[in-house]
Design an enzyme around this catalytic site. Structure first.
Site, PDB file in Angstrom:
ATOM      1  N   ARG A  93     -14.465  76.730 -39.030  1.00  0.00           N
ATOM      2  CA  ARG A  93     -14.176  76.753 -40.496  1.00  0.00           C
ATOM      3  C   ARG A  93     -12.798  77.153 -40.730  1.00  0.00           C
ATOM      4  O   ARG A  93     -12.251  76.949 -42.146  1.00  0.00           O
ATOM      5  CB  ARG A  93     -15.102  78.136 -40.825  1.00  0.00           C
ATOM      6  CG  ARG A  93     -14.788  78.494 -42.270  1.00  0.00           C
ATOM      7  CD  ARG A  93     -15.085  77.274 -43.282  1.00  0.00           C
ATOM      8  NE  ARG A  93     -14.976  77.946 -44.470  1.00  0.00           N
ATOM      9  CZ  ARG A  93     -13.924  77.910 -45.418  1.00  0.00           C
ATOM     10  NH1 ARG A  93     -12.746  77.617 -44.525  1.00  0.00           N
ATOM     11  NH2 ARG A  93     -13.910  78.260 -46.554  1.00  0.00           N
ATOM     12  N   LYS A  94     -11.794  77.405 -39.833  1.00  0.00           N
ATOM     13  CA  LYS A  94     -10.478  78.082 -39.919  1.00  0.00           C
ATOM     14  C   LYS A  94     -10.277  78.845 -41.348  1.00  0.00           C
ATOM     15  O   LYS A  94      -9.490  78.303 -42.359  1.00  0.00           O
ATOM     16  CB  LYS A  94      -9.478  76.780 -40.014  1.00  0.00           C
ATOM     17  CG  LYS A  94      -9.590  76.066 -38.676  1.00  0.00           C
ATOM     18  CD  LYS A  94      -8.389  74.657 -38.768  1.00  0.00           C
ATOM     19  CE  LYS A  94      -8.404  74.010 -37.418  1.00  0.00           C
ATOM     20  NZ  LYS A  94      -9.490  73.185 -37.102  1.00  0.00           N
ATOM     21  N   THR A 101     -12.309  87.761 -49.584  1.00  0.00           N
ATOM     22  CA  THR A 101     -12.852  86.242 -49.749  1.00  0.00           C
ATOM     23  C   THR A 101     -13.291  85.491 -48.252  1.00  0.00           C
ATOM     24  O   THR A 101     -14.534  84.964 -48.679  1.00  0.00           O
ATOM     25  CB  THR A 101     -11.640  85.264 -50.182  1.00  0.00           C
ATOM     26  OG1 THR A 101     -11.027  86.028 -51.750  1.00  0.00           O
ATOM     27  CG2 THR A 101     -11.877  83.707 -50.458  1.00  0.00           C
ATOM     28  N   ARG A 238     -13.303  62.669 -31.164  1.00  0.00           N
ATOM     29  CA  ARG A 238     -13.373  61.360 -31.172  1.00  0.00           C
ATOM     30  C   ARG A 238     -13.469  60.774 -29.553  1.00  0.00           C
ATOM     31  O   ARG A 238     -13.985  59.815 -29.411  1.00  0.00           O
ATOM     32  CB  ARG A 238     -12.261  60.687 -31.789  1.00  0.00           C
ATOM     33  CG  ARG A 238     -12.492  60.991 -33.231  1.00  0.00           C
ATOM     34  CD  ARG A 238     -11.150  60.813 -34.082  1.00  0.00           C
ATOM     35  NE  ARG A 238     -10.370  61.844 -33.982  1.00  0.00           N
ATOM     36  CZ  ARG A 238      -9.183  61.956 -34.503  1.00  0.00           C
ATOM     37  NH1 ARG A 238      -8.558  61.122 -35.312  1.00  0.00           N
ATOM     38  NH2 ARG A 238      -8.342  62.990 -34.545  1.00  0.00           N
TER      39      ARG A 238
HETATM   40  O1  6AU Z   1     -10.665  65.357 -30.561  1.00  0.00           O
HETATM   41  P1  6AU Z   1     -10.244  65.043 -31.949  1.00  0.00           P
HETATM   42  O2  6AU Z   1      -9.149  64.806 -32.211  1.00  0.00           O
HETATM   43  O3  6AU Z   1     -11.141  64.067 -32.560  1.00  0.00           O
HETATM   44  O4  6AU Z   1     -10.905  66.258 -32.627  1.00  0.00           O
HETATM   45  C1  6AU Z   1     -10.248  67.732 -32.582  1.00  0.00           C
HETATM   46  C2  6AU Z   1     -10.838  68.735 -33.217  1.00  0.00           C
HETATM   47  C3  6AU Z   1     -11.128  68.455 -34.770  1.00  0.00           C
HETATM   48  C4  6AU Z   1     -10.078  69.649 -35.202  1.00  0.00           C
HETATM   49  O5  6AU Z   1     -10.387  70.058 -36.392  1.00  0.00           O
HETATM   50  C5  6AU Z   1     -10.171  70.425 -34.165  1.00  0.00           C
HETATM   51  O6  6AU Z   1     -10.424  69.921 -33.030  1.00  0.00           O
HETATM   52  N1  6AU Z   1      -8.711  71.100 -33.975  1.00  0.00           N
HETATM   53  C6  6AU Z   1      -8.596  72.520 -33.770  1.00  0.00           C
HETATM   54  C7  6AU Z   1      -9.603  73.422 -34.081  1.00  0.00           C
HETATM   55  C8  6AU Z   1     -10.659  73.387 -32.846  1.00  0.00           C
HETATM   56  O7  6AU Z   1      -9.535  74.490 -34.409  1.00  0.00           O
HETATM   57  C9  6AU Z   1      -6.955  73.221 -34.080  1.00  0.00           C
HETATM   58  C10 6AU Z   1      -6.157  72.229 -33.654  1.00  0.00           C
HETATM   59  O8  6AU Z   1      -4.950  72.644 -33.663  1.00  0.00           O
HETATM   60  N2  6AU Z   1      -6.291  70.864 -33.383  1.00  0.00           N
HETATM   61  C11 6AU Z   1      -7.518  70.129 -33.555  1.00  0.00           C
HETATM   62  O9  6AU Z   1      -7.484  68.913 -33.494  1.00  0.00           O
HETATM   63  O10 6AU Z   1     -12.329  69.036 -35.144  1.00  0.00           O
END
Ligand code: 6AU
Length: 271
Positions: A93-94, A101, A238
């Site tokens: 959710r970051k 909030t 992905r």
């Molecule tokens: O392997 P990908 O690139 O398809 O997806 C990476 C997933 C995505 C991003 O929202 C998340 O990891 N992410 C996060 C997280 C997990 O907090 C932080 C970040 O620095 N980079 C990142 O890609 O769902």
């Protein structure tokens, strides 16, 4: 870093948070440090991916606000699968707002994240009130929180002093709720941790094929993350659900990443 030389199973004793303990137990039991991120458009597709990869992962990561068909029934099925296939649910959710909030965003609305997600994450930018606001809701439920100390994307501002202060913020909050970090490196510097302190470092930006995407994402291999940088959990999106070739290809790809991640972990332990 001392922590990286200790097996997952032996790090359980350093934790009090039920979610941290569960993650370490699952990693040891299933021999996997792989988290799969299911960033697909619908809850229906997400469940299909989860059924395919569930056996290979310690964690399933969601962005529940992406699903156009989000319902409580989806959550019911995801939670059922988490028990059947033995994984933890991480809602990515970051959170990034003031304590009051975020406590509302975490507990309420359509998604009621705290009611089903074992783990969630937050940016440290608002200050320690964000941890207090989330802990008020999540800690009585045994949930865990990760702080974003670094990001995988090009040009990220979460570097240097920001990263160090994020670590300090987690340390000051105590370890009953904040169990680790989203980071690209061991941000719990060896000279800064106290006796018995242990954090889980989870690294996104992992891929065995491409080096990045057109929007700033940057990929490293599981070995680079786990051996070179000391990550405990690798997060792959992905690279797994996006593989071409249908149902079996997704299963096989998850298994390939699981094996790569585990091999790297064993290498790091010196096995
Ligand atoms: O392997 P990908 O690139 O398809 O997806 C990476 C997933 C995505 C991003 O929202 C998340 O990891 N992410 C996060 C997280 C997990 O907090 C932080 C970040 O620095 N980079 C990142 O890609 O769902």
């Amino acid at each position: 870093h001392p922590t990286t030389l200790i097996p997952y199973s032996e790090r359980i004793k350093f934790h009090t948070n039920p979610t941290a303990i569960k993650i370490l137990e699952i990693m040891d039991r299933k021999k996997t440090n792989l988290a799969v991120s299911v960033d697909v458009n619908t809850a229906k597709e997400a469940l299909e991916v989860v059924r395919r990869v569930g056996a290979s992962v310690c964690m399933v990561k969601t962005h529940c606000d992406i699903f156009e068909d989000f319902t409580p029934a989806f959550i019911e099925e995801l939670v059922r699968l988490s028990k059947e296939l033995d994984f933890v649910i991480f809602e990515d959710r970051k959170f990034a707002d003031i304590g009051n909030t975020v406590s509302l965003q975490y507990s309420s609305g359509v998604h009621k994240i705290a009611s089903w997600a074992d783990l969630t994450n937050a940016h440290s930018v608002p200050g320690p009130g964000i941890i207090a606001g989330l802990a008020k809701i999540g800690q009585p439920l045994g949930r865990g929180l990760l702080l974003l100390a670094e990001m995988s994307s090009a040009g990220s501002l979460a570097v240097g002093g920001y990263t160090e202060q994020t670590f300090k913020m987690a340390q000051d909050a105590g370890r009953d709720f904040v169990i680790g970090f989203i980071a690209q490196d061991r941000v719990d510097r060896a000279d800064k941790i106290k006796e018995g302190e242990d954090y889980l470092i989870m690294s996104p930006g992992v891929g065995l094929g491409k080096k990045g995407d057109s929007l700033g994402q940057q990929y490293r291999t599981p070995r680079e993350c786990v051996v070179d940088s000391g990550a405990d959990v690798i997060i792959v999106g992905r690279g797994i659900y996006g593989v071409e070739g249908g149902e079996q290809a997704v299963r096989d790809e998850a298994e390939r990443y699981r094996q790569e991640g585990w091999k790297a972990y064993e290498e790091r332990l010196g096995k």
